[in-house]
Design a protein around this motif. Structure first.
Motif, PDB file in Angstrom:
ATOM      1  N   UNK A   1       3.509  12.628 -11.241  1.00 31.36           N
ATOM      2  CA  UNK A   1       4.529  12.087 -10.337  1.00 31.36           C
ATOM      3  C   UNK A   1       3.974  10.890  -9.568  1.00 31.36           C
ATOM      4  N   UNK A   2       2.714  10.975  -9.150  1.00 32.93           N
ATOM      5  CA  UNK A   2       2.127   9.882  -8.373  1.00 32.93           C
ATOM      6  C   UNK A   2       1.913   8.650  -9.249  1.00 32.93           C
ATOM      7  N   UNK A   3       1.414   8.844 -10.473  1.00 35.41           N
ATOM      8  CA  UNK A   3       1.203   7.663 -11.330  1.00 35.41           C
ATOM      9  C   UNK A   3       2.539   7.031 -11.709  1.00 35.41           C
ATOM     10  N   UNK A   4       3.592   7.841 -11.892  1.00 42.00           N
ATOM     11  CA  UNK A   4       4.913   7.282 -12.201  1.00 42.00           C
ATOM     12  C   UNK A   4       5.417   6.447 -11.025  1.00 42.00           C
TER      13      UNK A   4
ATOM     14  N   UNK B   1       0.838  -1.198   0.000  1.00 43.75           N
ATOM     15  CA  UNK B   1       0.000   0.000   0.000  1.00 43.75           C
ATOM     16  C   UNK B   1       0.877   1.253   0.000  1.00 43.75           C
ATOM     17  N   UNK B   2       0.466   2.212  -0.831  1.00 41.53           N
ATOM     18  CA  UNK B   2       1.110   3.531  -0.888  1.00 41.53           C
ATOM     19  C   UNK B   2       0.150   4.556  -0.300  1.00 41.53           C
ATOM     20  N   UNK B   3       0.603   5.298   0.704  1.00 38.93           N
ATOM     21  CA  UNK B   3      -0.218   6.329   1.339  1.00 38.93           C
ATOM     22  C   UNK B   3       0.317   7.698   0.928  1.00 38.93           C
ATOM     23  N   UNK B   4      -0.576   8.561   0.424  1.00 40.54           N
ATOM     24  CA  UNK B   4      -0.183   9.918   0.034  1.00 40.54           C
ATOM     25  C   UNK B   4      -0.489  10.900   1.144  1.00 40.54           C
ATOM     26  N   UNK B   5       0.507  11.736   1.481  1.00 41.70           N
ATOM     27  CA  UNK B   5       0.308  12.763   2.492  1.00 41.70           C
ATOM     28  C   UNK B   5       1.409  12.723   3.526  1.00 41.70           C
ATOM     29  N   UNK B   6       1.369  13.668   4.462  1.00 39.36           N
ATOM     30  CA  UNK B   6       2.493  13.777   5.400  1.00 39.36           C
ATOM     31  C   UNK B   6       2.090  14.344   6.758  1.00 39.36           C
ATOM     32  N   UNK B   7       0.823  14.222   7.125  1.00 36.62           N
ATOM     33  CA  UNK B   7       0.387  14.812   8.390  1.00 36.62           C
ATOM     34  C   UNK B   7       0.111  13.781   9.468  1.00 36.62           C
ATOM     35  N   UNK B   8      -0.480  14.247  10.563  1.00 35.69           N
ATOM     36  CA  UNK B   8      -0.837  13.358  11.660  1.00 35.69           C
ATOM     37  C   UNK B   8      -1.879  12.333  11.240  1.00 35.69           C
ATOM     38  N   UNK B   9      -2.807  12.762  10.378  1.00 37.57           N
ATOM     39  CA  UNK B   9      -3.817  11.829   9.853  1.00 37.57           C
ATOM     40  C   UNK B   9      -3.145  10.691   9.104  1.00 37.57           C
ATOM     41  N   UNK B  10      -2.178  11.031   8.259  1.00 40.59           N
ATOM     42  CA  UNK B  10      -1.503   9.983   7.485  1.00 40.59           C
ATOM     43  C   UNK B  10      -0.668   9.090   8.397  1.00 40.59           C
ATOM     44  N   UNK B  11      -0.077   9.671   9.460  1.00 38.61           N
ATOM     45  CA  UNK B  11       0.665   8.822  10.390  1.00 38.61           C
ATOM     46  C   UNK B  11      -0.295   7.830  11.068  1.00 38.61           C
TER      47      UNK B  11
ATOM     48  N   UNK C   1      -2.465  -8.304   7.015  1.00 39.01           N
ATOM     49  CA  UNK C   1      -2.534  -8.502   5.566  1.00 39.01           C
ATOM     50  C   UNK C   1      -1.678  -7.487   4.799  1.00 39.01           C
ATOM     51  N   UNK C   2      -1.163  -6.481   5.497  1.00 40.82           N
ATOM     52  CA  UNK C   2      -0.342  -5.462   4.836  1.00 40.82           C
ATOM     53  C   UNK C   2       1.127  -5.800   5.054  1.00 40.82           C
ATOM     54  N   UNK C   3       1.810  -6.107   3.937  1.00 41.84           N
ATOM     55  CA  UNK C   3       3.198  -6.578   4.056  1.00 41.84           C
ATOM     56  C   UNK C   3       4.201  -5.479   3.761  1.00 41.84           C
ATOM     57  N   UNK C   4       3.785  -4.465   3.017  1.00 42.70           N
ATOM     58  CA  UNK C   4       4.756  -3.529   2.470  1.00 42.70           C
ATOM     59  C   UNK C   4       4.107  -2.140   2.405  1.00 42.70           C
ATOM     60  N   UNK C   5       4.691  -1.187   3.139  1.00 46.90           N
ATOM     61  CA  UNK C   5       4.089   0.143   3.212  1.00 46.90           C
ATOM     62  C   UNK C   5       5.008   1.196   2.612  1.00 46.90           C
ATOM     63  N   UNK C   6       4.409   2.074   1.806  1.00 50.93           N
ATOM     64  CA  UNK C   6       5.135   3.193   1.207  1.00 50.93           C
ATOM     65  C   UNK C   6       4.365   4.470   1.479  1.00 50.93           C
ATOM     66  N   UNK C   7       5.084   5.597   1.551  1.00 47.44           N
ATOM     67  CA  UNK C   7       4.437   6.877   1.780  1.00 47.44           C
ATOM     68  C   UNK C   7       5.066   7.929   0.885  1.00 47.44           C
ATOM     69  N   UNK C   8       4.237   8.850   0.390  1.00 43.62           N
ATOM     70  CA  UNK C   8       4.742   9.943  -0.428  1.00 43.62           C
ATOM     71  C   UNK C   8       4.079  11.246   0.016  1.00 43.62           C
TER      72      UNK C   8
ATOM     73  N   UNK D   1       3.502   3.233 -10.916  1.00 43.27           N
ATOM     74  CA  UNK D   1       3.911   2.312 -11.990  1.00 43.27           C
ATOM     75  C   UNK D   1       5.159   1.545 -11.560  1.00 43.27           C
ATOM     76  N   UNK D   2       6.006   2.218 -10.771  1.00 42.90           N
ATOM     77  CA  UNK D   2       7.248   1.590 -10.324  1.00 42.90           C
ATOM     78  C   UNK D   2       6.980   0.631  -9.157  1.00 42.90           C
ATOM     79  N   UNK D   3       6.135   1.060  -8.205  1.00 41.43           N
ATOM     80  CA  UNK D   3       5.915   0.264  -6.986  1.00 41.43           C
ATOM     81  C   UNK D   3       4.883  -0.843  -7.194  1.00 41.43           C
ATOM     82  N   UNK D   4       3.980  -0.652  -8.143  1.00 40.86           N
ATOM     83  CA  UNK D   4       2.870  -1.578  -8.383  1.00 40.86           C
ATOM     84  C   UNK D   4       2.122  -1.930  -7.090  1.00 40.86           C
ATOM     85  N   UNK D   5       1.605  -0.905  -6.391  1.00 46.47           N
ATOM     86  CA  UNK D   5       0.883  -1.180  -5.141  1.00 46.47           C
ATOM     87  C   UNK D   5      -0.475  -1.833  -5.422  1.00 46.47           C
TER      88      UNK D   5
END
Ligand code: AMP
Ligand code: GLY
Length: 418
Positions: free
Chosen positions: A53-56, A3-13, A24-31, A59-63
């Protein structure tokens, strides 16, 4: 799941923390994430509101799933771009996100769906503004039509101030004043089906006793011991389901979390506002209580597989979050000051710290990097205990010039005591 999570605030944390706890979540990414998020997820330094930038990156991470935290990427069409490239995304398309991005659009949808809300006029010309202020009378409620990070609304007895705010905005919504306590209810939606989370209460004003300017939110708690029985069912049937049905009818199905900001007036529940994303800081307490694994739920929303009979499980007890804000927040927050005491705060039994506006400076020191710097979360068997824990932990945080409210959840605790 990846899973890729977009954002950088307390909500995203808070979202990343809950996903991290889901087996069930094995791999976490954040942008791009923040220093707290990056302890749990791999960070990617891109602009989360830039669709290309997000779609690129996707495409690389294939979340298996992209979760959009803040409103700016939604309004910029990031969810549309991801969906077009075949990536499951939790977050509405740009058109459906106008439910938050335009107050006038939200009013139009509510009128079409028969959703109870304050009577309102959309005004541009000065004479329209004057007529609407006269029609509704004081206290005056004047809202910037566009996105304003929770700061576009003025509620005042001062007609001159109301007129000046309207003039500074361009297009505004002027509406009748709603009395009564406020509550936030989040519903997870897959375009057709909606499932409610637990209601929470937010504290929008900067200072104790609801004084001072509006902010993004200075603290929150859940559950609401004072809420009338049946509130969630009522809001689902009078507000959330009609809105989801209306958006679907318009050909813009709503996928993501629909945030209903409510006033519990003497005449019944009224919608104050909709948001197209999780509330901040209410999410910090609501997700703390959610026992059902979050990853599967958000994935079900993104893929149209939310079961109407889905029942969520909740941890017993309560959670309170207190925002530690930078000097000068909300007008002009001071950045770059060292933040210490996080480990001591987290060592308080039942407490933990979520990063909101933090950064690491060139010397590797954790510093303030935004207005709301950290969110301290306190938990306990009841609201009184959760509140004590939260404030015991807040005492440990050191940030020069910082301020926080001392009365988060206080009235609810006193009311529950009787
Ligand atoms: P909004 O951005 O629309 O949520 O407004 C921010 C805050 O202004 C709300 O949380 C309320 O406290 C207050 N507010 C907004 N609309 C009204 C209203 N019609 N009557 C009273 N207070 C309001
Ligand atoms: N807590 C209010 C908001 O997220 O807009």
């Amino acid at each position: 799941m990846r899973i890729l999570v977009l954002g950088s605030g307390g909500r995203e944390h808070a979202i990343v923390r809950a996903l991290h706890l889901d087996p069930a979540v094995a791999d976490l990414h954040a942008a791009p994430g923040n220093p707290g998020i990056r302890e749990l997820a791999e960070g990617h330094a891109i602009d989360p509101a830039d669709p290309a930038a997000v779609t690129a990156l996707a495409a690389r991470l294939r979340p298996d799933l992209v979760v959009v935290g803040p409103e700016a990427p939604l309004v910029a069409g990031v969810a549309d771009a991801l969906r077009a490239s075949g990536v499951p995304v939790f977050g509405p398309d740009r058109e459906a996100a106008r439910i938050e991005g335009s107050k006038a659009f939200a009013k139009e949808v509510m009128a079409a769906a028969g959703v109870p809300t304050a009577k309102a006029r959309v005004c541009t010309a000065p004479e329209e503004v004057e007529a609407a202020l006269t029609e509704f009378g004081p206290p005056y409620v004047v809202k910037n039509d566009g996105l304003a990070a929770g700061k576009g609304v003025v509620v005042t007895e001062d007609r001159g101030l109301a007129v000046r705010h309207a003039r500074s905005c361009g297009r505004v919504v002027i509406e009748e004043y709603l009395d009564g306590p406020e509550a936030s209810l989040f519903a997870l939606c897959d375009g057709t089906t909606a499932v409610p989370l637990m209601p929470a209460q937010d504290f929008k004003r900067a200072y104790d006793g609801d004084e001072g300017p509006n902010t993004g939110g200075m603290g929150a708690y859940t559950p609401l011991p004072w809420a009338p029985e049946g509130l969630v069912d009522e809001v689902m049937s009078t507000v959330v389901r009609p809105t989801v049905t209306e958006l679907r009818r318009r050909g813009t199905p709503y996928v993501g979390v629909l945030y209903a900001g409510l006033a519990l007036t003497s005449a019944g529940v009224r919608v104050v506002e909709f948001n197209a994303r999780f509330g901040d800081p209410e999410t910090q307490v609501v997700l703390d209580r959610l026992a059902t694994p979050l990853g599967g739920l958000l994935h079900a929303c993104a893929t149209g597989g939310l079961a109407p009979e889905q029942r969520l499980e909740w941890r017993p007890g309560a959670a309170v979050t207190v925002v530690v804000a930078a000097e000068g927040y909300p007008a002009s927050p001071v950045k770059g000051d060292p933040v210490t005491g996080l480990e001591e705060a987290a060592a308080v039994e039942g407490a933990y710290v979520l990063h909101a506006g933090t950064a690491v400076n060139e010397d590797g020191v954790l510093v303030s990097g935004g207005g709301r710097v950290v969110n301290v979360v306190g938990t306990g068997p009841d609201l009184a205990a959760a509140r004590r824990t939260a404030y015991a932990a807040v005492e440990k945080i050191r940030l020069r010039g910082s301020h926080h409210r001392g009365d988060i959840a206080r009235a609810a605790v006193e009311r529950a005591r009787g």
